[in-house]
Design an enzyme around this catalytic site. Structure first.
Site, PDB file in Angstrom:
ATOM      1  N   THR A  80      -7.468  69.662 -94.265  1.00 56.57           N
ATOM      2  CA  THR A  80      -6.640  70.545 -94.835  1.00 56.57           C
ATOM      3  C   THR A  80      -7.517  71.294 -92.901  1.00 56.57           C
ATOM      4  O   THR A  80      -8.815  72.563 -94.195  1.00 56.57           O
ATOM      5  CB  THR A  80      -6.442  71.284 -96.203  1.00 56.57           C
ATOM      6  OG1 THR A  80      -6.138  70.645 -96.416  1.00 56.57           O
ATOM      7  CG2 THR A  80      -6.376  72.662 -95.922  1.00 56.57           C
ATOM      8  N   LYS A 127       1.255  71.604 -94.624  1.00 57.35           N
ATOM      9  CA  LYS A 127      -0.460  71.778 -96.473  1.00 57.35           C
ATOM     10  C   LYS A 127      -0.702  72.791 -96.105  1.00 57.35           C
ATOM     11  O   LYS A 127      -0.683  73.638 -97.189  1.00 57.35           O
ATOM     12  CB  LYS A 127      -1.146  70.543 -95.381  1.00 57.35           C
ATOM     13  CG  LYS A 127      -2.519  70.511 -95.965  1.00 57.35           C
ATOM     14  CD  LYS A 127      -3.157  70.626 -97.984  1.00 57.35           C
ATOM     15  CE  LYS A 127      -3.703  70.545 -98.752  1.00 57.35           C
ATOM     16  NZ  LYS A 127      -3.911  70.298 -99.787  1.00 57.35           N
TER      17      LYS A 127
END
Lengths: 295, 295, 295, 295
Positions: free
Chosen positions: A93, A169
């Site tokens: 991420t 995300k």
């Protein structure tokens, strides 16, 4: 297939073990070598240095944040050690800004790049039930698709530009945090009126909010059990920061994200770190002095 | 069973029709009589005045807000027209304060009272798939349970004190509104980075947020279709006001509810009323000037 | 005294001209040379390159932001061009992080450093009425004190550590922005109830809020005149970002700063840049649709 | 002149005493009679019942809130005891809604009405330095002007409609609370970076914020001295509620007022009541855990 796997935290270890179980030949590397042992016992080859893990067809990486990705692939030069045409699947991420930068760095070297951040906590990773977002050249995504399917219950194709997967995300993690905050405040309100958080959340997660993002955190909130962390507070704070940075870059006001930032910061300022970000429920209860009032 | 039904808006009509379909003898009343016609054609008896609808064993009511409940049952004296021992099942979303007051008014008159607010929009009501919260004396709740089951897919018992059901309803609606706001802001962020709201929300509601509270609203947001209203903006604004009032009464800070209040107010101030409260997504997009910027 | 002055925007030009008027020998440099002309006509020497402006006893700099300070003094190596013992007085509003870093860079080279951010807009600078915050070694601050007095009506000593002056500046600018936002929202409320913003703000700034921070901005809000900018929106947004970064570094929740960030971002997302940050009043009015409603 | 004065809290007592000092014949009444004694010793006549205090030309009232005004003038019928043509000057901070309603009640009875809320704490009232907002028929305001000048240093005429004065008062109190919150957060940030709140606030209130609204509260915040209350927390919470109600009535989003509401509520939920609303600074410091961290 012969693949490499870089980064063996709770998530990476579980994902790599599923690649092994699916019959792939996996060479693993981790900065701290202890983490490689359980995978070695499952049949993984352990690389002595990171560049020895990028010799196959595909290398996966699951690193903690922008800094770690930058250190390993750019500063330490791992990209330079990869053969032209090799595919790198980046599960981290990371910020939208780094997503763009690192995609360009791959292109310059003739390397293929797939951004593939995941939704799911370590238990979902272990069970191969991750939701995997995948953006990159369709042909390349297709090539790694069977490998992704070994790690996730579903792969979501998100188009060509890798940063698209990262945006989804980041926006998704923001939604999870908002869900936690809404349970936190709503439970505080229910408690103040004599309805226990467990009773209240049982109704909600058994009806309108019967979804994974709610059910796991509802359990933690109902039991006031924030440790050990499923998803650690500092990581959550980092992720809301990524949302705010992405919002800054494109000038999108996100008042809810700002609110979450402050509440996470309030939790962090108390000095705890190894707690789940569901600790937002404790912040909400403390603000209302529920415990002091016996509510 | 012989029952009455007071209040035939979209929700009440659908609920009353399910009682009819389950074979009960239903006498209906509505302030504006036109709404009684479809039910009459399904076999309902139409009462000329409200007091003629409270002659059976149980009377259900589904009125719009505190004012309507207060007008019909207290000011206009309907409680005084009810026979001792009769059961009133109140489905309205009302304030915790009125919930307490009206429970006491029933007790004083020897009437039985069940607070039974529901989760679900008109289509769920029509399909008999409501989630019904029920609080009141266990024996009384048990008596009406088969009737509630005709209207809902699940009945959630919430204990003795009627206001407990109202608190859960209020806190739950707050959570729904928070879910909408989080989709609104997250979609604006995704759009600004080139990922369409429909694409983004498809991923989210197909994975972590695969729950009714998200899926319905995600569709409205993806299609930017806010009219006709499934749940109208002014009602939503009223409900966030109920949460803030309940929070005020017990001194519970609810920063997220305050944020929702302001955003709903921004939508309302433009003069639109007959729109769904999913219009929060338009507010978020407008703040970021996404349309003007072609994003 | 023989001094240098780097950075001749609206603020720097006005400050340098006051040094000239006080009889000092001032050598000026600016990246874009056009800005040097008015000062040359007042008697300033114009340096062809930045290193020619750091030859006297003291060099002042007034640059726009972290990036400009970093570029000129670190990347372009101006610090390396300075003689040991020379004093650098840095008037820029920079981050606490850079404040610490640049102080260390001076110390390593045996240079003296005074952080001296200022409060006041260009008109106050021109009139020599700035409030100057000054932090650094007391002896060094004392040495430059007469020079600072030529530019400001008051010098506020803030102790040894240079970043202390920067923290005060950042926290102070946050307070100014909060003052603007409170006038913006309060005026919107007054307008909606029939009291014009000018009437309302006249009362407030003539009584409880009879202070410079309010009176200037009240005028802009009352007249809805946001251009030309006294203090430009992007600079204001940058400064709130500095407050949030400083808060992040020390884990201090600042909900009000988060709110200001979003409102400034809403203004910025419309594409305007050369407007005063008092444009927050337009944001507040637009949210309430006051113009559309004729209020 | 012969006047009455109803309501002898800290504010009312100080105001009535200034009328006495100015040579007026003042008859006072207070629900709890003890408060009348100091005024009697200054020469006031003490009325046995409220209706005995409304026999002169003008009656002033300074009551705590909507409820008290409603109780005394409407429910207990004091308006009905007043002679036609008599002037009532209402100093209370009341809601815009009640302001409109009570103005109409006076008109119906042929009574004159001036809304005259004040800015200033008890010490300012004692010194006759209040800022008095005055709205009502110009001729009537002119008639009471000399009396108002005995109590205030400045009278601000605000037009015909009485509620205009109330809106200004409500919006102004909101601005004061915002000023406190901005000092609270900014001081927490300064403290976390090693600059004491007293040092920081001395700079701010000596320069940009050299205004009464800041200087008094800055002192309380610097000394962390919140008791005894100059302006009590519950009253402040009530006043922010009035702003939010006025905003609700005209559909004006006030995000900053919502934030203040929550922070005041956090302070209130701890159970303290007799503290100044400057306690917001404690809330900000507690959120950042400054004391626990020794900052």
């Amino acid at each position: 297939m012969k693949v490499g796997f870089i980064g063996l935290g709770a998530m990476g270890s579980a994902m790599a073990s599923n690649l092994l179980k699916a019959g792939h030949e996996v060479t693993v590397w981790n900065r701290s070598p202890a983490a490689t042992e359980p995978l070695a016992s499952l049949g993984a080859k352990v690389a002595k240095s990171a560049d020895r893990a990028v010799l196959g067809d595909v290398v996966f990486s699951m690193l903690a944040n922008d800094q770690a990705v930058r250190d390993v692939f750019l500063t330490d030069g791992l990209l330079d050690a990869m053969d032209k045409g090799m595919v790198h699947v980046n599960h981290a991420t990371i910020s939208v800004a780094l997503a763009r930068e690192i995609a360009a760095e791959h292109a310059q070297r003739g390397l293929e790049y797939v951004a593939a951040p995941v939704f799911g906590r370590p238990d979902a990773a272990a069970a191969g039930r991750l939701n995997i977002l995948a953006a990159g050249k369709p042909a390349v995504v297709a090539r790694v698709h069977p490998l992704l399917e070994a790690m996730g219950s579903r792969v979501w194709p998100l188009g060509n530009a890798p940063e698209r997967a990262n945006v989804v995300k980041i926006a998704g993690n923001f939604m999870i945090c908002a869900a936690i905050e809404s349970m936190a405040e709503a439970s505080a309100l229910a408690r103040a009126h004599g309805v226990g958080a467990a009773d209240f959340l049982e109704v909600m997660t058994g009806s309108l909010f019967a979804a994974p993002a709610y059910q796991g955190y509802a359990k933690l909130i109902a039991e006031q059990r924030y440790s050990p962390a499923g998803f650690a507070l500092p990581l959550g704070y980092k992720d809301i920061g990524l949302a705010l940075s992405a919002a800054d870059a494109t000038r999108v006001p996100l008042p809810l994200a700002g609110l979450l930032r402050d509440n996470l910061l309030e939790a962090l300022s108390s000095g705890v770190e190894d707690v789940d970000w569901a600790i937002l429920a404790q912040v909400a209860a403390r603000r209302a002095h529920l415990d002091e009032r016996g509510l």
